[in-house]
Motif scaffolding. Structure first.
Motif, PDB file in Angstrom:
ATOM      1  N   SER A 115      26.474 -14.276 -19.850  1.00 35.14           N
ATOM      2  CA  SER A 115      26.315 -14.926 -21.161  1.00 35.14           C
ATOM      3  C   SER A 115      27.195 -14.242 -22.207  1.00 35.14           C
ATOM      4  O   SER A 115      27.394 -13.034 -22.145  1.00 35.14           O
ATOM      5  CB  SER A 115      24.866 -14.802 -21.641  1.00 35.14           C
ATOM      6  OG  SER A 115      24.013 -15.559 -20.847  1.00 35.14           O
ATOM      7  N   PHE A 116      27.651 -15.019 -23.154  1.00 37.27           N
ATOM      8  CA  PHE A 116      28.346 -14.522 -24.344  1.00 37.27           C
ATOM      9  C   PHE A 116      29.544 -13.629 -24.041  1.00 37.27           C
ATOM     10  O   PHE A 116      29.614 -12.487 -24.482  1.00 37.27           O
ATOM     11  CB  PHE A 116      27.361 -13.797 -25.279  1.00 37.27           C
ATOM     12  CG  PHE A 116      26.157 -14.615 -25.630  1.00 37.27           C
ATOM     13  CD1 PHE A 116      26.298 -15.845 -26.263  1.00 37.27           C
ATOM     14  CD2 PHE A 116      24.889 -14.175 -25.291  1.00 37.27           C
ATOM     15  CE1 PHE A 116      25.177 -16.621 -26.561  1.00 37.27           C
ATOM     16  CE2 PHE A 116      23.772 -14.940 -25.591  1.00 37.27           C
ATOM     17  CZ  PHE A 116      23.917 -16.159 -26.222  1.00 37.27           C
ATOM     18  N   LYS A 117      30.460 -14.170 -23.262  1.00 40.57           N
ATOM     19  CA  LYS A 117      31.743 -13.478 -23.088  1.00 40.57           C
ATOM     20  C   LYS A 117      32.513 -13.564 -24.406  1.00 40.57           C
ATOM     21  O   LYS A 117      32.246 -14.455 -25.207  1.00 40.57           O
ATOM     22  CB  LYS A 117      32.556 -14.165 -21.985  1.00 40.57           C
ATOM     23  CG  LYS A 117      31.878 -14.071 -20.632  1.00 40.57           C
ATOM     24  CD  LYS A 117      32.660 -14.784 -19.557  1.00 40.57           C
ATOM     25  CE  LYS A 117      31.938 -14.595 -18.228  1.00 40.57           C
ATOM     26  NZ  LYS A 117      32.673 -15.133 -17.087  1.00 40.57           N
ATOM     27  N   GLY A 118      33.464 -12.691 -24.603  1.00 39.01           N
ATOM     28  CA  GLY A 118      34.314 -12.788 -25.797  1.00 39.01           C
ATOM     29  C   GLY A 118      33.737 -12.064 -27.003  1.00 39.01           C
ATOM     30  O   GLY A 118      32.920 -11.161 -26.860  1.00 39.01           O
ATOM     31  N   LEU A 119      34.179 -12.501 -28.183  1.00 39.01           N
ATOM     32  CA  LEU A 119      33.835 -11.798 -29.427  1.00 39.01           C
ATOM     33  C   LEU A 119      32.571 -12.369 -30.084  1.00 39.01           C
ATOM     34  O   LEU A 119      32.057 -13.389 -29.663  1.00 39.01           O
ATOM     35  CB  LEU A 119      35.008 -11.887 -30.408  1.00 39.01           C
ATOM     36  CG  LEU A 119      36.315 -11.220 -29.944  1.00 39.01           C
ATOM     37  CD1 LEU A 119      37.447 -11.510 -30.927  1.00 39.01           C
ATOM     38  CD2 LEU A 119      36.128  -9.716 -29.755  1.00 39.01           C
ATOM     39  N   HIS A 120      32.100 -11.682 -31.116  1.00 42.49           N
ATOM     40  CA  HIS A 120      30.953 -12.129 -31.935  1.00 42.49           C
ATOM     41  C   HIS A 120      29.713 -12.406 -31.090  1.00 42.49           C
ATOM     42  O   HIS A 120      28.989 -13.377 -31.311  1.00 42.49           O
ATOM     43  CB  HIS A 120      31.327 -13.373 -32.754  1.00 42.49           C
ATOM     44  CG  HIS A 120      32.611 -13.205 -33.509  1.00 42.49           C
ATOM     45  ND1 HIS A 120      32.784 -12.246 -34.474  1.00 42.49           N
ATOM     46  CD2 HIS A 120      33.805 -13.838 -33.395  1.00 42.49           C
ATOM     47  CE1 HIS A 120      34.016 -12.296 -34.935  1.00 42.49           C
ATOM     48  NE2 HIS A 120      34.664 -13.247 -34.293  1.00 42.49           N
ATOM     49  N   THR A 121      29.478 -11.553 -30.119  1.00 40.40           N
ATOM     50  CA  THR A 121      28.383 -11.773 -29.174  1.00 40.40           C
ATOM     51  C   THR A 121      27.019 -11.774 -29.877  1.00 40.40           C
ATOM     52  O   THR A 121      26.159 -12.568 -29.526  1.00 40.40           O
ATOM     53  CB  THR A 121      28.372 -10.671 -28.102  1.00 40.40           C
ATOM     54  OG1 THR A 121      28.418  -9.419 -28.761  1.00 40.40           O
ATOM     55  CG2 THR A 121      29.542 -10.808 -27.175  1.00 40.40           C
ATOM     56  N   HIS A 122      26.840 -10.874 -30.842  1.00 39.85           N
ATOM     57  CA  HIS A 122      25.502 -10.753 -31.451  1.00 39.85           C
ATOM     58  C   HIS A 122      25.177 -11.954 -32.339  1.00 39.85           C
ATOM     59  O   HIS A 122      24.064 -12.471 -32.296  1.00 39.85           O
ATOM     60  CB  HIS A 122      25.400  -9.431 -32.220  1.00 39.85           C
ATOM     61  CG  HIS A 122      25.844  -8.250 -31.399  1.00 39.85           C
ATOM     62  ND1 HIS A 122      27.058  -7.636 -31.592  1.00 39.85           N
ATOM     63  CD2 HIS A 122      25.265  -7.643 -30.348  1.00 39.85           C
ATOM     64  CE1 HIS A 122      27.191  -6.662 -30.706  1.00 39.85           C
ATOM     65  NE2 HIS A 122      26.127  -6.658 -29.929  1.00 39.85           N
ATOM     66  N   GLU A 123      26.165 -12.406 -33.102  1.00 37.46           N
ATOM     67  CA  GLU A 123      25.973 -13.610 -33.915  1.00 37.46           C
ATOM     68  C   GLU A 123      25.612 -14.779 -33.003  1.00 37.46           C
ATOM     69  O   GLU A 123      24.683 -15.543 -33.274  1.00 37.46           O
ATOM     70  CB  GLU A 123      27.267 -13.991 -34.667  1.00 37.46           C
ATOM     71  CG  GLU A 123      27.609 -13.122 -35.849  1.00 37.46           C
ATOM     72  CD  GLU A 123      28.421 -11.880 -35.449  1.00 37.46           C
ATOM     73  OE1 GLU A 123      28.443 -11.521 -34.244  1.00 37.46           O
ATOM     74  OE2 GLU A 123      29.016 -11.263 -36.344  1.00 37.46           O
ATOM     75  N   ARG A 124      26.354 -14.891 -31.907  1.00 35.38           N
ATOM     76  CA  ARG A 124      26.142 -16.038 -31.006  1.00 35.38           C
ATOM     77  C   ARG A 124      24.785 -15.930 -30.313  1.00 35.38           C
ATOM     78  O   ARG A 124      24.115 -16.931 -30.093  1.00 35.38           O
ATOM     79  CB  ARG A 124      27.290 -16.124 -30.000  1.00 35.38           C
ATOM     80  CG  ARG A 124      28.563 -16.679 -30.665  1.00 35.38           C
ATOM     81  CD  ARG A 124      29.829 -16.267 -29.949  1.00 35.38           C
ATOM     82  NE  ARG A 124      29.836 -16.670 -28.569  1.00 35.38           N
ATOM     83  CZ  ARG A 124      30.406 -15.982 -27.585  1.00 35.38           C
ATOM     84  NH1 ARG A 124      31.029 -14.845 -27.843  1.00 35.38           N
ATOM     85  NH2 ARG A 124      30.379 -16.411 -26.367  1.00 35.38           N
TER      86      ARG A 124
END
Ligand code: GRF
Length: 220
Positions: A115-124
């Motif tokens: 889950s949540f590869k890449g940037l801005h993981t916490h926001e997402r």
């Protein structure tokens, strides 16, 4: 003793966790070089303080990615590095480089992959309404934030917290699982088998090794 290099681009708090772990004589790895693609990365100060040699290799000084990665590769070989730890290194490494170092590059990512590869993981994570998120240490494959998982820690999401608060809580677990994952890899207690990492069954005799839920025990 496994000689490792840590690649960074910024703050270097995970680098610090690895430095602290390696300070223990019994720890099976030693950081022989810290490489940053940014000259002003704070992590470079941390390395210097610990007496670890540093090199700045800026992507901006090279015409293309291949040349940049070749310079990193050369430096790693010159230092006799056996394994690479990415710790907030903000450049995506090309398949050519990754395959050259197959199963010898590890990374920390602030989510429960895949889950949540890449940037801005916490926001997402907050936006998506998941109840748990966390962090993952994995073997690097050419696809971004992909590859066999060594360790993960789960953190319960509080829907009322900010992304920064969640990031801060997850970071504490990053600093626990990254050195632990490196210890497993460097000691041979964990090994890559195809798309998975197998951890020797005797490593954590009680079956699990961490219960990171609020109020839970962290039992290494
Ligand atoms: C960490 O959250 C790590 O998971 C991600 O980038 C951040 C780096 O932080 N890959 P630091 O430089 O280790 O403090």
């Amino acid at each position: 003793m496994l000689e490792i290099a840590v690649l960074i681009s910024g703050r270097g708090s995970n680098l610090q966790a690895l430095i602290d772990a390696c300070a223990d004589e019994e720890f099976p790895a030693r950081i022989v070089r810290v490489i940053s693609n940014k000259a002003d990365a704070y992590g470079l100060e941390r390395a210097k303080k610990a007496g670890i040699p540093t090199t700045v290799i800026s992507h901006q000084d090279y015409d293309n990615k291949e040349a940049f990665e070749d310079a990193i590769d050369q430096e790693l070989n010159a230092c006799n590095v056996k394994m690479i730890c990415l710790a907030g290194f903000m450049r995506i490494l090309d398949a050519r480089f990754v395959n050259r170092w197959k199963d010898r590059i590890i990374n920390i990512h602030p989510s429960l992959l895949p889950s949540f590869k890449g940037l801005h993981t916490h926001e997402r994570a907050l936006e998506s309404g998941v109840r748990f998120t966390g962090c993952t240490v994995h073997i690097v494959r050419p696809e971004m934030d992909d590859g066999p998982i060594i360790l993960q820690a789960a953190v319960a999401v509080n829907p009322d917290e900010t992304a920064d608060e969640l990031a801060g809580r997850i970071l504490e677990y990053e600093h626990i699982i990254y050195p632990e994952a490196l210890r497993l890899m460097a000691s041979g207690k964990a090994r890559v088998a195809g798309d998975k990492v197998i951890i020797e069954s005797a490593t954590y005799p009680d079956g699990g090794w961490i219960n990171p839920l609020p109020g839970g025990d962290i039992d290494l």
